[in-house]
Enzyme design. Structure first.
Site, PDB file in Angstrom:
ATOM      1  N   GLY A   1       0.834  -1.194   0.000  1.00  0.00           N
ATOM      2  CA  GLY A   1       0.000   0.000   0.000  1.00  0.00           C
ATOM      3  C   GLY A   1       0.869   1.243   0.000  1.00  0.00           C
ATOM      4  O   GLY A   1       2.071   1.171   0.271  1.00  0.00           O
TER       5      GLY A   1
ATOM      6  N   LYS B   1     -12.079 -11.332 -16.538  1.00  0.00           N
ATOM      7  CA  LYS B   1     -12.532 -11.492 -17.921  1.00  0.00           C
ATOM      8  C   LYS B   1     -12.045 -12.802 -18.548  1.00  0.00           C
ATOM      9  O   LYS B   1     -12.821 -13.516 -19.194  1.00  0.00           O
ATOM     10  CB  LYS B   1     -12.063 -10.299 -18.759  1.00  0.00           C
ATOM     11  CG  LYS B   1     -12.373 -10.406 -20.249  1.00  0.00           C
ATOM     12  CD  LYS B   1     -13.852 -10.247 -20.550  1.00  0.00           C
ATOM     13  CE  LYS B   1     -14.260  -8.802 -20.475  1.00  0.00           C
ATOM     14  NZ  LYS B   1     -15.647  -8.582 -20.956  1.00  0.00           N
TER      15      LYS B   1
ATOM     16  N   GLU C   1       4.296 -10.662  -7.100  1.00  0.00           N
ATOM     17  CA  GLU C   1       3.203 -10.852  -8.057  1.00  0.00           C
ATOM     18  C   GLU C   1       3.443 -10.187  -9.404  1.00  0.00           C
ATOM     19  O   GLU C   1       2.749 -10.495 -10.381  1.00  0.00           O
ATOM     20  CB  GLU C   1       1.881 -10.355  -7.460  1.00  0.00           C
ATOM     21  CG  GLU C   1       1.766  -8.840  -7.293  1.00  0.00           C
ATOM     22  CD  GLU C   1       2.369  -8.297  -6.013  1.00  0.00           C
ATOM     23  OE1 GLU C   1       2.045  -7.157  -5.650  1.00  0.00           O
ATOM     24  OE2 GLU C   1       3.164  -9.019  -5.385  1.00  0.00           O
TER      25      GLU C   1
ATOM     26  N   HIS D   1       7.520  -7.118  -4.313  1.00  0.00           N
ATOM     27  CA  HIS D   1       6.282  -7.589  -4.940  1.00  0.00           C
ATOM     28  C   HIS D   1       6.529  -8.847  -5.768  1.00  0.00           C
ATOM     29  O   HIS D   1       7.004  -8.770  -6.900  1.00  0.00           O
ATOM     30  CB  HIS D   1       5.697  -6.488  -5.835  1.00  0.00           C
ATOM     31  CG  HIS D   1       5.138  -5.326  -5.084  1.00  0.00           C
ATOM     32  ND1 HIS D   1       3.885  -5.343  -4.525  1.00  0.00           N
ATOM     33  CD2 HIS D   1       5.662  -4.116  -4.781  1.00  0.00           C
ATOM     34  CE1 HIS D   1       3.649  -4.187  -3.916  1.00  0.00           C
ATOM     35  NE2 HIS D   1       4.718  -3.429  -4.057  1.00  0.00           N
TER      36      HIS D   1
ATOM     37  N   ASP E   1     -19.598 -10.798 -21.301  1.00  0.00           N
ATOM     38  CA  ASP E   1     -19.987 -11.001 -19.903  1.00  0.00           C
ATOM     39  C   ASP E   1     -21.470 -11.330 -19.755  1.00  0.00           C
ATOM     40  O   ASP E   1     -21.840 -12.334 -19.139  1.00  0.00           O
ATOM     41  CB  ASP E   1     -19.640  -9.763 -19.071  1.00  0.00           C
ATOM     42  CG  ASP E   1     -18.199  -9.332 -19.255  1.00  0.00           C
ATOM     43  OD1 ASP E   1     -17.366 -10.200 -19.577  1.00  0.00           O
ATOM     44  OD2 ASP E   1     -17.909  -8.137 -19.107  1.00  0.00           O
TER      45      ASP E   1
ATOM     46  N   CYS F   1       5.374  -6.080   1.416  1.00  0.00           N
ATOM     47  CA  CYS F   1       5.728  -4.663   1.501  1.00  0.00           C
ATOM     48  C   CYS F   1       5.077  -4.001   2.726  1.00  0.00           C
ATOM     49  O   CYS F   1       5.456  -4.281   3.845  1.00  0.00           O
ATOM     50  CB  CYS F   1       5.377  -3.947   0.204  1.00  0.00           C
ATOM     51  SG  CYS F   1       6.392  -4.513  -1.172  1.00  0.00           S
ATOM     52  N   TYR F   2       4.081  -3.149   2.514  1.00  0.00           N
ATOM     53  CA  TYR F   2       3.405  -2.517   3.652  1.00  0.00           C
ATOM     54  C   TYR F   2       2.859  -3.570   4.606  1.00  0.00           C
ATOM     55  O   TYR F   2       2.891  -3.401   5.826  1.00  0.00           O
ATOM     56  CB  TYR F   2       2.272  -1.624   3.147  1.00  0.00           C
ATOM     57  CG  TYR F   2       1.444  -0.981   4.240  1.00  0.00           C
ATOM     58  CD1 TYR F   2       1.895   0.156   4.905  1.00  0.00           C
ATOM     59  CD2 TYR F   2       0.210  -1.526   4.609  1.00  0.00           C
ATOM     60  CE1 TYR F   2       1.136   0.736   5.919  1.00  0.00           C
ATOM     61  CE2 TYR F   2      -0.555  -0.951   5.611  1.00  0.00           C
ATOM     62  CZ  TYR F   2      -0.093   0.179   6.263  1.00  0.00           C
ATOM     63  OH  TYR F   2      -0.834   0.762   7.266  1.00  0.00           O
TER      64      TYR F   2
END
Length: 530
Positions: free
Chosen positions: A56, A385, A178, A176, A235, A87-88
Site C-alpha cells: 500500500g 474477464k 506478483e 512484490h 460477460d 511490503c506494507y
C-alpha cells in the site's frame, strides 16, 4: 463459488493487489480480495487457509494508516492460518508485533537484487547465497524484528527483503512477487502456498459452473422467472447462458438498443443470439428515451448514472409486460458484473471513506437506483474477464463471440467526450470505430489486442481537404493489451498500419480531418477515455 483452500487478500491500497489475486487463481487456488480494514468477523467468515496482507502507499507511522483488526494475528495463530505480508503488509505485521519500522536510509524502488540468507521456510527451495531480481517499492524498512522472527533475505543494500516466523506461520516479503518484474516471484508464491502452507490446487472453472448453477437454483424458486439484460458483450452473454442452463425457459432476455451502440451492433448481435446461442431474446429500441435524457450532459459520471437508471426503468417495464403475459412478475435481474467492476467500485483503505472513492461508477455496480424493484443475480461477480471466457467455452458459447473485445455498459456515451447528442458525434464515431476495428481484423491483430476503439474528442482542428480549408473534428484511436483490464499497456502498431487507418478515416468519414493515437498505459490513465 467454491471456497475450500481459500487464499484471502487483505487490501491496503496497492496498485498491484488485484495481481496477487490473479496470480494465485492461475495456480488453481481460489483467492478473494477484501478491504484490509475489514472486521475480524468478516475475515473469519471467509474461513481462509492463507491470508496475504497487501502492499500500500501508506507509512505505518502515519496516524491514519490502515491496519488489520487488533486480534487478527492471534486469531490466525489459534486457527492455523498462514499469513504473508507483502511490503506494507510486512511492515504492518512487524510493527504490530513489537518490532521497529523506520524510514529507510536509502529508499528502494524498481528492480533490485536480493540475497537469500535462510534456505528454509519461504525460501526452502533456494540455496544460501542465491541471488534473484525482485521489484522493490518502499521507503520504510523493518529495522528490528519481533521475537521469533529471522531475516531470510536481504537487498543488495543490506535492507531486510524477507522475514519469517515459521512457528507462528508468519512470513513477509519486502518486494512484490506478483509482478512480472520479479521473475522468480511466481515460483516463490507457488512454493509458499503448496510446500509451506500445504494448500491444494483444486479450483477450476468446472467447479465454478456447478457451484453457480446450485446457487441460482437455491435462490430462484421453481415457479419464479428471471430477466437477463443482454448487452451483446461476452460477460452478459455468458451470464445468460449460465442462468439458462440452470432454469431454462424461465429466463427472459432483453437486449436494449440505447442509441449508443457500435456500427450495426443491433443487427449483428441479434443474429448471433438467435442463430448461434438460441437464447430467448426480446429487442427493445429505446434510442429516444436514452438520448433525450443525455442531452446536454457532459460529465461522464452523470452519464453513467443516467444510463443505469434508464436501463432499470426499461427492465421494470419489460417485467410488467411479462407479468401480463405470465400472470407473474419476474423477481430477478441477471447482470454480467465482473470482479474488476467490483474492485474498481470499492473504497481504497486508508482514505477515511466509508463508500467508494470512485475510479468510475459501473452501471452494474455503483449506478443502480436505490428503488430498483428487481433483485440481482450476478453469477460472474467473482471472476476476471479471461476466467469468464473459460467459463463460456465450457458452456459452448461460440469462440469468435468469446474473443470479442470488451464494450462498456454505457456504450459510446463514454467514448464521446462531451454531449453525445451534439451534432452527429455518434454517427461519426461509429464509422471511425468500424474502420479501425475492421482494419485490425484485416491485419490479423484482433486477437492480440485486449481492447481497441475510437474516441470522439470535443475539439476541432484546421485541415486541408480537397484543396480547401476545413475546420473539422478530431478522433483518437486506443488499443491496449491486458490480462484483466485492471492494468494495461498501449499496443504498438506498425507505422504503416496507422498511416493506412488514418487515411481511410479521413477519406471516408465526413467531418474528420485529424486522427491521433493514445499511447498511455493504465495506470496512470484508465482504458476508456470518458
Amino acid at each position: 463459488m467454491e471456497k475450500k483452500e481459500l487464499v484471502l487478500i487483505l487490501d491496503f491500497g496497492s496498485q498491484y493487489t488485484h495481481l496477487i489475486t490473479r496470480r494465485i487463481r492461475s495456480l488453481s487456488v481460489f483467492s478473494l480480495c477484501i478491504s484490509g480494514t475489514s472486521s475480524l468477523e468478516t475475515i473469519a467468515s471467509h474461513n481462509p487457509r492463507v491470508v496475504i496482507l497487501s502492499g500500500g502507499p501508506h507509512s505505518v507511522h502515519a496516524p491514519d494508516s490502515p491496519a488489520f483488526p487488533a486480534d487478527f494475528l492471534e486469531w490466525a495463530q489459534s486457527n492455523g492460518v498462514y499469513v504473508l505480508g507483502v511490503c506494507y503488509g510486512l511492515q504492518l505485521m512487524v510493527q504490530k508485533l513489537g518490532g521497529v519500522v523506520r524510514v529507510g536510509e536509502k529508499q528502494e524502488y524498481g528492480r533490485m537484487d536480493i540475497l537469500v540468507e535462510g534456505s528454509s521456510g519461504i525460501f526452502g527451495n533456494k540455496k544460501l547465497g542465491e541471488r534473484q531480481v525482485v521489484w522493490m517499492s518502499h521507503g520504510d524498512e523493518a529495522a528490528v524484528l519481533p521475537d521469533g522472527f529471522e531475516v531470510v533475505a536481504r537487498s543488495q543494500q543490506g535492507a531486510v527483503a524477507a522475514v519469517e516466523n515459521r512457528e507462528r506461520r508468519l512470513f513477509g516479503l519486502q518486494y512484490h512477487p506478483e509482478v512480472t518484474h520479479s521473475p522468480e516471484g511466481m515460483e516463490t508464491l507457488r512454493y509458499f502456498l503448496f510446500d509451506v502452507c500445504g494448500v491444494s490446487a483444486g479450483w477450476k472453472m468446472e467447479n465454478v459452473l456447478d457451484e453457480e448453477i446450485r446457487i441460482i437454483n437455491d435462490k430462484v424458486g421453481p415457479e419464479e422467472h428471471v430477466i437477463c439484460a443482454l448487452s451483446g458483450g461476452v460477460d452478459s452473454t455468458v451470464a445468460a447462458t449460465l442462468v439458462y442452463k440452470a432454469i431454462g425457459d424461465r429466463l427472459h432476455c432483453v437486449f436494449v438498443d440505447n442509441g449508443l451502440l457500435r456500427y450495426k451492433e443491433r443487427e449483428r448481435v441479434m443474429e448471433t443470439f438467435e442463430k448461434d446461442l438460441h437464447l430467448p431474446v426480446t429487442c427493445v429500441d429505446a434510442t429516444d428515451q436514452f438520448l433525450s435524457k443525455l442531452k446536454g450532459v457532459v460529465d461522464p459520471e452523470m452519464k453513467r448514472k443516467i444510463i443505469g437508471r434508464e436501463f432499470i426503468c426499461i427492465f421494470d417495464a419489460f417485467a410488467n409486460e411479462l407479468e401480463q403475459k405470465l400472470g407473474k412478475k419476474p423477481a430477478y435481474l441477471v447482470q454480467g458484473t465482473l470482479y474488476p467492476d467490483v474492485i474498481e467500485s470499492c473504497p481504497p483503505p486508508g482514505t477515511g471513506r466509508t463508500h467508494s472513492h470512485t475510479i468510475k461508477s459501473h452501471h452494474n455496480v455503483g449506478g443502480l437506483p436505490k428503488d430498483m424493484k428487481l433483485k440481482l443475480i450476478e453469477p460472474l461477480k467473482l471472476l476476471f474477464k479471461d476466467e469468464v471466457r473459460q467459463l463460456g467455452k465450457i458452456l459452448n458459447v461460440p469462440e469468435p463471440f468469446l474473443k470479442r473485445h470488451p464494450f462498456p455498459g454505457p456504450g459510446l456515451a463514454v467514448r464521446v467526450l462531451g454531449d453525445v447528442t451534439d451534432g452527429n458525434a455518434l454517427d461519426i464515431l461509429r464509422l471511425v470505430d468500424e474502420i479501425f476495428i475492421q482494419s485490425i481484423k484485416d491485419a490479423g491483430l484482433y486477437d492480440s489486442i485486449w481492447q481497441a476503439f475510437a474516441v470522439f474528442l470535443p475539439v476541432r482542428s484546421v485541415g486541408v481537404q480537397g484543396d480547401q480549408r476545413t475546420h473539422s473534428h478530431v478522433v483518437a484511436l486506443r488499443a491496449v493489451t491486458s490480462q484483466d483490464g485492471m492494468t494495461a499497456d498501449w499496443y504498438y502498431f506498425e507505422h504503416k498500419f496507422l498511416d493506412d487507418v488514418a487515411r481511410k478515416i479521413c477519406n471516408n468519414v465526413r467531418g474528420v480531418n485529424r486522427v491521433v493515437q493514445d499511447i498511455t498505459s493504465k495506470p496512470p490513465s484508465t482504458i476508456e477515455w470518458e
